[in-house]
Scaffold this motif. Structure first.
Motif, PDB file in Angstrom:
ATOM      1  N   ARG A 105      17.013  62.878 134.120  1.00 53.32           N
ATOM      2  CA  ARG A 105      17.311  61.503 134.514  1.00 53.32           C
ATOM      3  C   ARG A 105      16.287  60.585 133.873  1.00 53.32           C
ATOM      4  O   ARG A 105      15.263  61.032 133.352  1.00 53.32           O
ATOM      5  CB  ARG A 105      17.299  61.329 136.029  1.00 53.32           C
ATOM      6  CG  ARG A 105      16.009  61.737 136.708  1.00 53.32           C
ATOM      7  CD  ARG A 105      15.924  61.195 138.114  1.00 53.32           C
ATOM      8  NE  ARG A 105      15.825  59.737 138.112  1.00 53.32           N
ATOM      9  CZ  ARG A 105      15.671  59.021 139.218  1.00 53.32           C
ATOM     10  NH1 ARG A 105      15.642  59.614 140.399  1.00 53.32           N
ATOM     11  NH2 ARG A 105      15.555  57.707 139.155  1.00 53.32           N
ATOM     12  N   SER A 106      16.583  59.299 133.921  1.00 52.98           N
ATOM     13  CA  SER A 106      15.704  58.315 133.307  1.00 52.98           C
ATOM     14  C   SER A 106      14.699  57.809 134.335  1.00 52.98           C
ATOM     15  O   SER A 106      15.077  57.366 135.421  1.00 52.98           O
ATOM     16  CB  SER A 106      16.524  57.146 132.765  1.00 52.98           C
ATOM     17  OG  SER A 106      15.689  56.148 132.228  1.00 52.98           O
ATOM     18  N   TYR A 107      13.426  57.930 134.016  1.00 54.31           N
ATOM     19  CA  TYR A 107      12.359  57.357 134.826  1.00 54.31           C
ATOM     20  C   TYR A 107      11.720  56.241 134.011  1.00 54.31           C
ATOM     21  O   TYR A 107      11.433  56.418 132.824  1.00 54.31           O
ATOM     22  CB  TYR A 107      11.300  58.407 135.163  1.00 54.31           C
ATOM     23  CG  TYR A 107      11.626  59.271 136.356  1.00 54.31           C
ATOM     24  CD1 TYR A 107      10.957  59.099 137.562  1.00 54.31           C
ATOM     25  CD2 TYR A 107      12.601  60.259 136.290  1.00 54.31           C
ATOM     26  CE1 TYR A 107      11.232  59.885 138.670  1.00 54.31           C
ATOM     27  CE2 TYR A 107      12.898  61.053 137.388  1.00 54.31           C
ATOM     28  CZ  TYR A 107      12.216  60.862 138.574  1.00 54.31           C
ATOM     29  OH  TYR A 107      12.500  61.642 139.664  1.00 54.31           O
ATOM     30  N   PHE A 121       9.618  48.643 129.494  1.00 53.40           N
ATOM     31  CA  PHE A 121       9.556  48.531 128.040  1.00 53.40           C
ATOM     32  C   PHE A 121       9.833  49.883 127.391  1.00 53.40           C
ATOM     33  O   PHE A 121      10.462  49.964 126.339  1.00 53.40           O
ATOM     34  CB  PHE A 121       8.173  48.002 127.640  1.00 53.40           C
ATOM     35  CG  PHE A 121       7.923  47.948 126.159  1.00 53.40           C
ATOM     36  CD1 PHE A 121       8.531  46.987 125.377  1.00 53.40           C
ATOM     37  CD2 PHE A 121       7.061  48.851 125.547  1.00 53.40           C
ATOM     38  CE1 PHE A 121       8.288  46.924 124.000  1.00 53.40           C
ATOM     39  CE2 PHE A 121       6.812  48.803 124.189  1.00 53.40           C
ATOM     40  CZ  PHE A 121       7.434  47.832 123.416  1.00 53.40           C
ATOM     41  N   HIS A 122       9.338  50.950 128.021  1.00 54.23           N
ATOM     42  CA  HIS A 122       9.549  52.302 127.516  1.00 54.23           C
ATOM     43  C   HIS A 122      10.693  52.941 128.290  1.00 54.23           C
ATOM     44  O   HIS A 122      10.711  52.903 129.525  1.00 54.23           O
ATOM     45  CB  HIS A 122       8.280  53.143 127.697  1.00 54.23           C
ATOM     46  CG  HIS A 122       7.073  52.560 127.044  1.00 54.23           C
ATOM     47  ND1 HIS A 122       6.270  51.635 127.672  1.00 54.23           N
ATOM     48  CD2 HIS A 122       6.538  52.756 125.815  1.00 54.23           C
ATOM     49  CE1 HIS A 122       5.288  51.288 126.856  1.00 54.23           C
ATOM     50  NE2 HIS A 122       5.420  51.950 125.731  1.00 54.23           N
ATOM     51  N   ARG A 123      11.615  53.559 127.571  1.00 53.13           N
ATOM     52  CA  ARG A 123      12.781  54.177 128.204  1.00 53.13           C
ATOM     53  C   ARG A 123      12.946  55.590 127.649  1.00 53.13           C
ATOM     54  O   ARG A 123      13.400  55.785 126.527  1.00 53.13           O
ATOM     55  CB  ARG A 123      14.035  53.340 127.960  1.00 53.13           C
ATOM     56  CG  ARG A 123      13.947  51.957 128.607  1.00 53.13           C
ATOM     57  CD  ARG A 123      15.120  51.057 128.247  1.00 53.13           C
ATOM     58  NE  ARG A 123      14.963  49.753 128.860  1.00 53.13           N
ATOM     59  CZ  ARG A 123      15.451  49.405 130.043  1.00 53.13           C
ATOM     60  NH1 ARG A 123      16.133  50.314 130.745  1.00 53.13           N
ATOM     61  NH2 ARG A 123      15.266  48.210 130.533  1.00 53.13           N
ATOM     62  N   PHE A 124      12.533  56.564 128.460  1.00 54.25           N
ATOM     63  CA  PHE A 124      12.565  57.963 128.058  1.00 54.25           C
ATOM     64  C   PHE A 124      13.401  58.767 129.052  1.00 54.25           C
ATOM     65  O   PHE A 124      13.468  58.439 130.234  1.00 54.25           O
ATOM     66  CB  PHE A 124      11.150  58.571 128.031  1.00 54.25           C
ATOM     67  CG  PHE A 124      10.162  57.818 127.186  1.00 54.25           C
ATOM     68  CD1 PHE A 124      10.509  57.331 125.936  1.00 54.25           C
ATOM     69  CD2 PHE A 124       8.875  57.599 127.637  1.00 54.25           C
ATOM     70  CE1 PHE A 124       9.589  56.644 125.153  1.00 54.25           C
ATOM     71  CE2 PHE A 124       7.942  56.923 126.870  1.00 54.25           C
ATOM     72  CZ  PHE A 124       8.301  56.441 125.624  1.00 54.25           C
ATOM     73  N   LEU A 146       4.686  58.257 132.165  1.00 49.66           N
ATOM     74  CA  LEU A 146       5.885  58.802 131.532  1.00 49.66           C
ATOM     75  C   LEU A 146       5.517  59.971 130.626  1.00 49.66           C
ATOM     76  O   LEU A 146       4.376  60.128 130.204  1.00 49.66           O
ATOM     77  CB  LEU A 146       6.596  57.707 130.735  1.00 49.66           C
ATOM     78  CG  LEU A 146       7.022  56.468 131.543  1.00 49.66           C
ATOM     79  CD1 LEU A 146       7.666  55.438 130.625  1.00 49.66           C
ATOM     80  CD2 LEU A 146       7.968  56.851 132.687  1.00 49.66           C
ATOM     81  N   ASN A 147       6.513  60.777 130.311  1.00 50.89           N
ATOM     82  CA  ASN A 147       6.257  62.024 129.592  1.00 50.89           C
ATOM     83  C   ASN A 147       7.468  62.348 128.725  1.00 50.89           C
ATOM     84  O   ASN A 147       8.225  63.283 128.996  1.00 50.89           O
ATOM     85  CB  ASN A 147       5.983  63.144 130.602  1.00 50.89           C
ATOM     86  CG  ASN A 147       5.456  64.407 129.954  1.00 50.89           C
ATOM     87  OD1 ASN A 147       4.988  64.396 128.823  1.00 50.89           O
ATOM     88  ND2 ASN A 147       5.542  65.511 130.682  1.00 50.89           N
ATOM     89  N   ASP A 148       7.660  61.573 127.689  1.00 47.72           N
ATOM     90  CA  ASP A 148       8.829  61.698 126.820  1.00 47.72           C
ATOM     91  C   ASP A 148       8.945  63.122 126.273  1.00 47.72           C
ATOM     92  O   ASP A 148       8.015  63.642 125.657  1.00 47.72           O
ATOM     93  CB  ASP A 148       8.702  60.701 125.659  1.00 47.72           C
ATOM     94  CG  ASP A 148       9.957  60.650 124.801  1.00 47.72           C
ATOM     95  OD1 ASP A 148      11.008  61.102 125.270  1.00 47.72           O
ATOM     96  OD2 ASP A 148       9.864  60.144 123.665  1.00 47.72           O
ATOM     97  N   GLY A 149      10.083  63.750 126.514  1.00 51.94           N
ATOM     98  CA  GLY A 149      10.305  65.100 126.033  1.00 51.94           C
ATOM     99  C   GLY A 149       9.758  66.178 126.937  1.00 51.94           C
ATOM    100  O   GLY A 149       9.933  67.373 126.656  1.00 51.94           O
ATOM    101  N   SER A 165       1.009  63.269 128.793  1.00 49.63           N
ATOM    102  CA  SER A 165       1.825  62.074 129.034  1.00 49.63           C
ATOM    103  C   SER A 165       2.089  61.392 127.709  1.00 49.63           C
ATOM    104  O   SER A 165       1.410  61.643 126.710  1.00 49.63           O
ATOM    105  CB  SER A 165       1.105  61.102 129.978  1.00 49.63           C
ATOM    106  OG  SER A 165      -0.039  60.538 129.350  1.00 49.63           O
ATOM    107  N   SER A 166       3.055  60.521 127.706  1.00 49.60           N
ATOM    108  CA  SER A 166       3.341  59.743 126.494  1.00 49.60           C
ATOM    109  C   SER A 166       2.119  58.927 126.095  1.00 49.60           C
ATOM    110  O   SER A 166       1.786  58.817 124.908  1.00 49.60           O
ATOM    111  CB  SER A 166       4.540  58.825 126.734  1.00 49.60           C
ATOM    112  OG  SER A 166       5.708  59.586 126.958  1.00 49.60           O
TER     113      SER A 166
END
Length: 468
Positions: free
Chosen positions: A5-7, A13-16, A55-58, A449-450
């Motif tokens: 899901r998207s957090y 601004f960041h959408r991961f 956030l933690n993209d991927g 984290s990102s």
């Protein structure tokens, strides 16, 4: 079971996309950390960090809001033991309902929103309007239990696993998952505040008032009109407050939803149900807002009032999802801390750049930090001045302005706040936080984290870059 899901962070601004899991018992944690989730992992609280530090993209997120139980409270000493997913709003709600005149306990430090978890407050070592007297949140943490990916659960505090304790405070969630916390609350005389709102007409006046307020006022901060220039540069409204004597009226009126801490939203409060049109918060709007706000004292120099703590500490919490006002493009916050010796000129230069660029923020806060020893390796405050502003995302013009602000801040030996940042370069981060390698040495190898990947570039890739 993990779900994709998207957090979002608060700046939107960041959408991961993330794989995420929401445990309801701390006993579930060893299994999750031991291989049930893909690496890298990161704990997630209420998402009130503005940039990409939460956030933690991927990778995977461990949503901590299910671990929200009170475990113990000693009414004699004010020591609260709770799970890391308990929100500050929940603590304040309990305090408000169970207040006793002879033992009225209160949060020792709080940021500008109560919708943050205790674990998040530690991970970002948040500060408040009382930094000159109370320091950061981490100064009041007595101990916590930390779960690591190797299956261990370590109790950390002064004198027990202290290096890991110091790395975790302000450590951005990189050392593992905080399970529960022993927190020292502070004894106060009342939940009513004596407040003075004072019109300041220049930056010089702000600094004079700040110096005069330190001895007798617990909480201080100023709203600044960041589009003012010339002799009006730095004009705004300076607010100082302190707890009123015991028994002080008026009858307290709790805002609807003041006790809510599960989601950061509550029925009965104003809300922004959908994102505002991009460009709504333009320069014309901000100029008009700032002019009206500066005149709100109706020609008076000082307005004195007795008021509940909530609107003084958390004015924006009265509006659900106020971040949607910035539109689908989101916004970036810039918060810097600059040492005392160059703070005055640097703040003038920062405000001058913002006014010249015409990208002013209607949410601009200026305050001074005190002489405190930071409890964490990456704690943000320095003895000096901090300026925080929100900028609607206008693409390259906004990023260019933030880069120019970085240059001014770096020349003064200052730094930006990781909890608010979403774009500072690795070189600048590493130059302003020289202890980042110490944190890297204590980080759990399964956590990242990102933000951390952006500012470390694999830990050593950027160590020789010039920060200027």
């Amino acid at each position: 079971m993990a779900m994709t899901r998207s957090y979002l962070s608060w700046g939107r601004f960041h959408r991961f996309g993330h794989e995420a899991v929401r445990p309801s018992r701390d006993q579930d944690m060893p299994g999750l950390l031991g291989g049930a989730l893909p690496h890298p992992m990161l704990a997630y609280g209420m998402g009130r960090s503005y940039g990409d530090s939460c956030l933690n993209d991927g990778g995977a997120l461990i949503d901590m809001r299910g671990l929200d139980r009170f475990l113990d409270f000693d009414r004699d000493t004010g020591v609260l033991t709770c799970e890391a997913g308990v929100s500050l709003a929940t603590i304040l709600g309990v305090i408000s309902r169970r207040a006793e005149p002879d033992a009225l306990w209160f949060l020792p430090v709080s940021p500008g929103t109560k919708f943050v978890t205790v674990g998040g407050a530690i991970a970002n070592d948040v500060h408040g309007k009382n930094h000159h007297g109370a320091g950061t949140f981490g100064e009041h943490v007595l101990s916590f239990r930390l779960a690591r990916s190797d299956g261990s659960v370590m109790t950390c505090g002064p004198g027990e696993n202290e290096p890991l304790f110091r790395a975790t405070i302000g450590g951005l969630g990189l050392t593992g998952v905080i399970l529960d916390v022993r927190l020292q609350l502070r004894l106060v005389s009342s939940l009513i505040l004596e407040v003075e709102d004072i019109r300041v007409d220049s930056l010089d006046e702000f600094y004079r008032l700040s110096e005069d307020s330190l001895a007798e006022w617990e909480y201080t901060a100023a709203w600044i009109d960041c589009l003012a220039f010339g002799t009006a540069l730095g004009r705004g409204i300076y607010t100082r407050a302190r707890h009123a004597p015991a028994g002080t009226g008026p009858v307290r009126s709790r805002p609807a939803g003041a006790d809510s801490g599960k989601t950061g939203s509550a029925k009965g409060r104003l809300g922004v149900p959908v994102s505002a049109p991009d460009g709504m918060l333009n320069n014309t709007f901000v100029k008009a807002f700032n002019a009206v706000y500066h005149r709100k004292l109706a020609g008076r120099k000082v307005v004195r009032r007795l008021v509940d703590f909530d609107p003084v500490f958390y004015p924006l919490d009265a509006i659900n999802d106020w971040n949607r006002l910035y539109g689908n493009a989101g916004f970036l916050q810039y918060q810097s801390a600059v040492p005392d010796q160059d703070a005055y000129q640097t703040t003038r230069d920062q405000l001058g750049l913002i006014a010249e660029a015409g990208q002013g923020s209607f949410l601009a806060v200026l305050k001074t930090f005190g002489e405190r020893r930071n409890p964490g390796l990456l704690s943000f405050p320095v003895a000096g001045t901090t300026l925080a502003l929100d900028f609607p995302n206008r693409g390259n013009p906004t990023l260019d302005l933030l880069e120019r602000l970085d240059e001014v801040t770096a020349r003064a030996g200052g730094r930006v706040y990781p909890a608010k940042d979403g774009r500072v370069s690795a070189a600048r981060f590493q130059a302003s936080y020289p202890q980042w390698r110490d944190l890297a040495a204590h980080a759990d190898p399964a956590f990242s984290s990102s933000f951390w990947r952006r500012v470390t570039g694999g830990h050593a890739d950027h160590q020789d870059e010039s920060p200027t």
